[in-house]
Scaffold this motif. Sequence first.
Motif, PDB file in Angstrom:
ATOM      1  N   UNK A 122      64.612  34.236  25.003  1.00 32.53           N
ATOM      2  CA  UNK A 122      63.213  34.659  25.580  1.00 32.53           C
ATOM      3  C   UNK A 122      62.131  33.894  25.331  1.00 32.53           C
ATOM      4  N   UNK A 123      61.720  33.241  26.252  1.00 33.71           N
ATOM      5  CA  UNK A 123      60.650  32.286  26.159  1.00 33.71           C
ATOM      6  C   UNK A 123      59.786  32.048  27.722  1.00 33.71           C
ATOM      7  N   UNK A 124      58.727  31.453  27.499  1.00 34.61           N
ATOM      8  CA  UNK A 124      57.891  31.305  28.595  1.00 34.61           C
ATOM      9  C   UNK A 124      57.317  29.697  28.341  1.00 34.61           C
ATOM     10  N   UNK A 125      57.604  28.894  28.902  1.00 35.81           N
ATOM     11  CA  UNK A 125      56.965  27.385  28.978  1.00 35.81           C
ATOM     12  C   UNK A 125      56.094  27.077  30.062  1.00 35.81           C
ATOM     13  N   UNK A 126      54.788  26.884  29.878  1.00 34.46           N
ATOM     14  CA  UNK A 126      53.789  26.420  30.695  1.00 34.46           C
ATOM     15  C   UNK A 126      53.209  25.299  30.802  1.00 34.46           C
ATOM     16  N   UNK A 127      53.015  24.488  32.044  1.00 34.58           N
ATOM     17  CA  UNK A 127      52.294  23.360  31.943  1.00 34.58           C
ATOM     18  C   UNK A 127      51.369  23.511  33.049  1.00 34.58           C
ATOM     19  N   UNK A 128      49.971  23.032  32.889  1.00 32.72           N
ATOM     20  CA  UNK A 128      49.157  23.218  33.696  1.00 32.72           C
ATOM     21  C   UNK A 128      47.803  22.473  33.823  1.00 32.72           C
ATOM     22  N   UNK A 129      47.131  22.225  34.833  1.00 31.16           N
ATOM     23  CA  UNK A 129      45.777  21.530  35.024  1.00 31.16           C
ATOM     24  C   UNK A 129      44.857  22.218  35.380  1.00 31.16           C
ATOM     25  N   UNK A 130      43.553  21.856  34.735  1.00 38.56           N
ATOM     26  CA  UNK A 130      42.625  22.961  35.127  1.00 38.56           C
ATOM     27  C   UNK A 130      41.103  22.107  35.259  1.00 38.56           C
ATOM     28  N   UNK A 131      40.664  22.187  36.257  1.00 34.60           N
ATOM     29  CA  UNK A 131      39.339  21.436  36.732  1.00 34.60           C
ATOM     30  C   UNK A 131      38.321  22.123  37.229  1.00 34.60           C
ATOM     31  N   UNK A 132      37.015  21.665  36.938  1.00 34.22           N
ATOM     32  CA  UNK A 132      35.804  22.466  37.532  1.00 34.22           C
ATOM     33  C   UNK A 132      35.607  21.859  38.730  1.00 34.22           C
ATOM     34  N   UNK A 133      35.647  22.971  39.826  1.00 36.90           N
ATOM     35  CA  UNK A 133      35.774  22.338  41.306  1.00 36.90           C
ATOM     36  C   UNK A 133      34.054  22.216  41.477  1.00 36.90           C
ATOM     37  N   UNK A 134      33.326  23.115  41.429  1.00 33.79           N
ATOM     38  CA  UNK A 134      32.084  23.302  42.046  1.00 33.79           C
ATOM     39  C   UNK A 134      31.178  23.919  41.287  1.00 33.79           C
ATOM     40  N   UNK A 135      29.859  23.427  41.099  1.00 37.76           N
ATOM     41  CA  UNK A 135      28.754  24.066  40.531  1.00 37.76           C
ATOM     42  C   UNK A 135      27.726  24.706  41.707  1.00 37.76           C
ATOM     43  N   UNK A 136      27.363  25.917  41.569  1.00 39.04           N
ATOM     44  CA  UNK A 136      26.604  26.570  42.801  1.00 39.04           C
ATOM     45  C   UNK A 136      25.351  27.282  41.621  1.00 39.04           C
ATOM     46  N   UNK A 137      24.275  26.310  41.517  1.00 40.19           N
ATOM     47  CA  UNK A 137      23.428  26.966  40.740  1.00 40.19           C
ATOM     48  C   UNK A 137      23.704  27.019  39.259  1.00 40.19           C
ATOM     49  N   UNK A 138      23.880  28.232  38.279  1.00 40.62           N
ATOM     50  CA  UNK A 138      24.322  28.249  36.976  1.00 40.62           C
ATOM     51  C   UNK A 138      25.745  28.780  37.081  1.00 40.62           C
ATOM     52  N   UNK A 139      26.380  28.956  38.019  1.00 42.96           N
ATOM     53  CA  UNK A 139      27.683  29.514  38.464  1.00 42.96           C
ATOM     54  C   UNK A 139      28.664  28.195  38.712  1.00 42.96           C
ATOM     55  N   UNK A 140      29.729  28.124  38.163  1.00 46.70           N
ATOM     56  CA  UNK A 140      30.573  27.350  38.148  1.00 46.70           C
ATOM     57  C   UNK A 140      32.021  27.937  38.808  1.00 46.70           C
ATOM     58  N   UNK A 141      32.823  27.257  39.450  1.00 50.32           N
ATOM     59  CA  UNK A 141      34.278  27.587  40.126  1.00 50.32           C
ATOM     60  C   UNK A 141      35.104  26.696  39.505  1.00 50.32           C
ATOM     61  N   UNK A 142      36.125  27.181  38.521  1.00 52.04           N
ATOM     62  CA  UNK A 142      37.116  26.500  38.004  1.00 52.04           C
ATOM     63  C   UNK A 142      38.379  26.815  38.609  1.00 52.04           C
ATOM     64  N   UNK A 143      39.319  25.884  38.853  1.00 54.04           N
ATOM     65  CA  UNK A 143      40.522  26.082  39.247  1.00 54.04           C
ATOM     66  C   UNK A 143      41.686  25.698  38.377  1.00 54.04           C
ATOM     67  N   UNK A 144      42.644  26.500  38.152  1.00 56.33           N
ATOM     68  CA  UNK A 144      43.887  26.127  37.329  1.00 56.33           C
ATOM     69  C   UNK A 144      45.249  26.190  38.070  1.00 56.33           C
ATOM     70  N   UNK A 145      45.966  25.282  38.076  1.00 57.04           N
ATOM     71  CA  UNK A 145      47.254  25.249  38.678  1.00 57.04           C
ATOM     72  C   UNK A 145      48.265  24.848  37.703  1.00 57.04           C
ATOM     73  N   UNK A 146      49.414  25.653  37.612  1.00 54.45           N
ATOM     74  CA  UNK A 146      50.240  25.463  36.735  1.00 54.45           C
ATOM     75  C   UNK A 146      51.892  25.658  37.218  1.00 54.45           C
ATOM     76  N   UNK A 147      52.866  25.256  36.391  1.00 48.97           N
ATOM     77  CA  UNK A 147      54.126  25.639  36.435  1.00 48.97           C
ATOM     78  C   UNK A 147      54.803  26.472  35.427  1.00 48.97           C
ATOM     79  N   UNK A 148      55.461  27.373  35.459  1.00 48.29           N
ATOM     80  CA  UNK A 148      56.245  27.930  34.508  1.00 48.29           C
ATOM     81  C   UNK A 148      57.618  28.305  34.525  1.00 48.29           C
ATOM     82  N   UNK A 149      58.100  28.121  33.395  1.00 45.36           N
ATOM     83  CA  UNK A 149      59.855  28.451  33.275  1.00 45.36           C
ATOM     84  C   UNK A 149      59.992  29.447  32.227  1.00 45.36           C
TER      85      UNK A 149
END
Lengths: 223, 331
Positions: free
Chosen positions: A81-108
């Motif tokens: 029983x296991x879960x492997x994850x690899x992912x990449x995360x990056x800050x996409x946009x800044x709107x004033x003091x608010x930021x939008x971050x995206x994360x995309x990953x693969x799992x097994x």
Amino acid sequence: MKRIIILTLLLLGTVTASLCAEEVTNNLSSDAFGIYVSFDVDPMFATGIGVAKSIPLDFMERDLLLSADISLPIFLLDLKHYELNIAGRIRLFDIGIISIVNRLGLFLMGTDNDIYAGTTFGIKESILIGYFGDGWFVAAEAEYDKSLMAYIAHSDLYKDNVYADAVDGWYISPAGRFKLGIQGGLTLFQGLSLNARAGYTITERFNDYTVPFYINFCTMYQF
Amino acid sequence: MKRKIIIAIIVVCLTIFTGSCELLDPDKPGNLVPRTVDEDSSLPNLEINGTKLHLETFGVPGNPCIIFLHGGPGIDYRSLTRLTGLSNNYYLVMFDQRGAGLSRRHDPDEISTDIYIADLNAIIDFYDPLNAVANDIILLGHSWGCQYAAMYTSRYPGKVGRLILIEPGPLTDEDYDTYFADLYSPPLSEEWINDWVWSEDFISPDTHARLDYREIQGAYNFGPEYNLSTTDRMPYWRLGKVAKATLKSEGISGSETDWDFTDGIEIFAGPVLFIRGSLNQVMTDEYMQHVMASYFSHTINKPYVTIADTGHDLVWVASNEIMTEIRNFLP
């Protein structure tokens, strides 16, 4: 021995308590390397360990955080029983003091229960929207986890006592999950930070899970 | 250029992989769980009271009729099929209850104890349309089946001749709290519970078939106090998760409607046979004596039999002994 391992991991996970969104604070420095430990209820009690690397993308004036981790259910500490994850995360946009971050990953993931042994793989896509300050952040998150395929091999117990004609093989699109919640992170001192996330989860067809919520605690130490 | 080559290799590998193996649909009937009567017309069935039940009969119509009520709720009658030896002398009706086994699946708003009573009433009327042989209608229940039998008999005492109650489940809310609450509160560290929840990321609980498929995972591990055999395992066809959850939520302590399957049972004065397995640590001798004294004290003829060296699966592993006791009990 198993109990000692469980308690040690629990202690590490709860004391160090932070997470995998470390990169969105300013405390995983550009071009830095980190190790993190997590404790989850997602969907069952699990603990994990991972590594992260922040890679500066000069052309985007952003850092890309790559991470890889493995989680094991605490009460099923075997490699079936296991879960492997690899992912990449990056800050996409800044709107004033608010930021939008995206994360995309693969799992097994793997499992081995009374009725089948299975392996599944898929993708996880999440969006965070929030405030990412100097040393702390808070954000709302939305995530979609999609199992693309699962290989299922039924056990003798199932075939002999329940259903002899159960079909083994690759099942397409067997699972999907939506998550909605919040995340928060705090840097304690240089190199060590805490993070937590929690929220509600539902199937991709909007049906209930046995455990309709998730909780994660994680800590990262930066080198 | 290098990146394009890598992408091309990945696409080719995926193409070869998906082309070389058949991709299965988890929702296709018959892949993960057996087909129901709606998906397999060759299964013996009876359409009644707005549903379609997987149902078989054995023996000669006109003989005293034993109607079998399986456990659960939500299991099936496969574990009772070793009792078909009784068909030499009796007419046997075995069926999967609404939403269970291989019977039609229903959504929660089409499942309730009242509807279950109506289903059984319709079955009895179908096999005894003139109510001419009411004294020859015998209800045989196992576990939840006993609760079902008591519930029906409380409502229609004049339509039942005798009861055979094999390890009855809790007949009242109080009995559930006293004798069964611990059984349904296993520790979260139990391996089967972790397996069960972990597997929700493999097969999402989105359809009846998927829910039923997951439900079987705990069937062979739940309730070690029942002392089920591991060498002659009690078989199932298919568990009905929605039926189980809906009926249990209707009556389990904490809901608005409390279970009481004995309200009116005092009117029924027919003979009742009680049977338990000696290894069952839930339906103990104390519990059986409590049931007999509390709800059937008015019944004069109520033999009580303990089958040695058996647990809650006694209907499967001790079928010969049970049939002997039943033949001794019935006229």
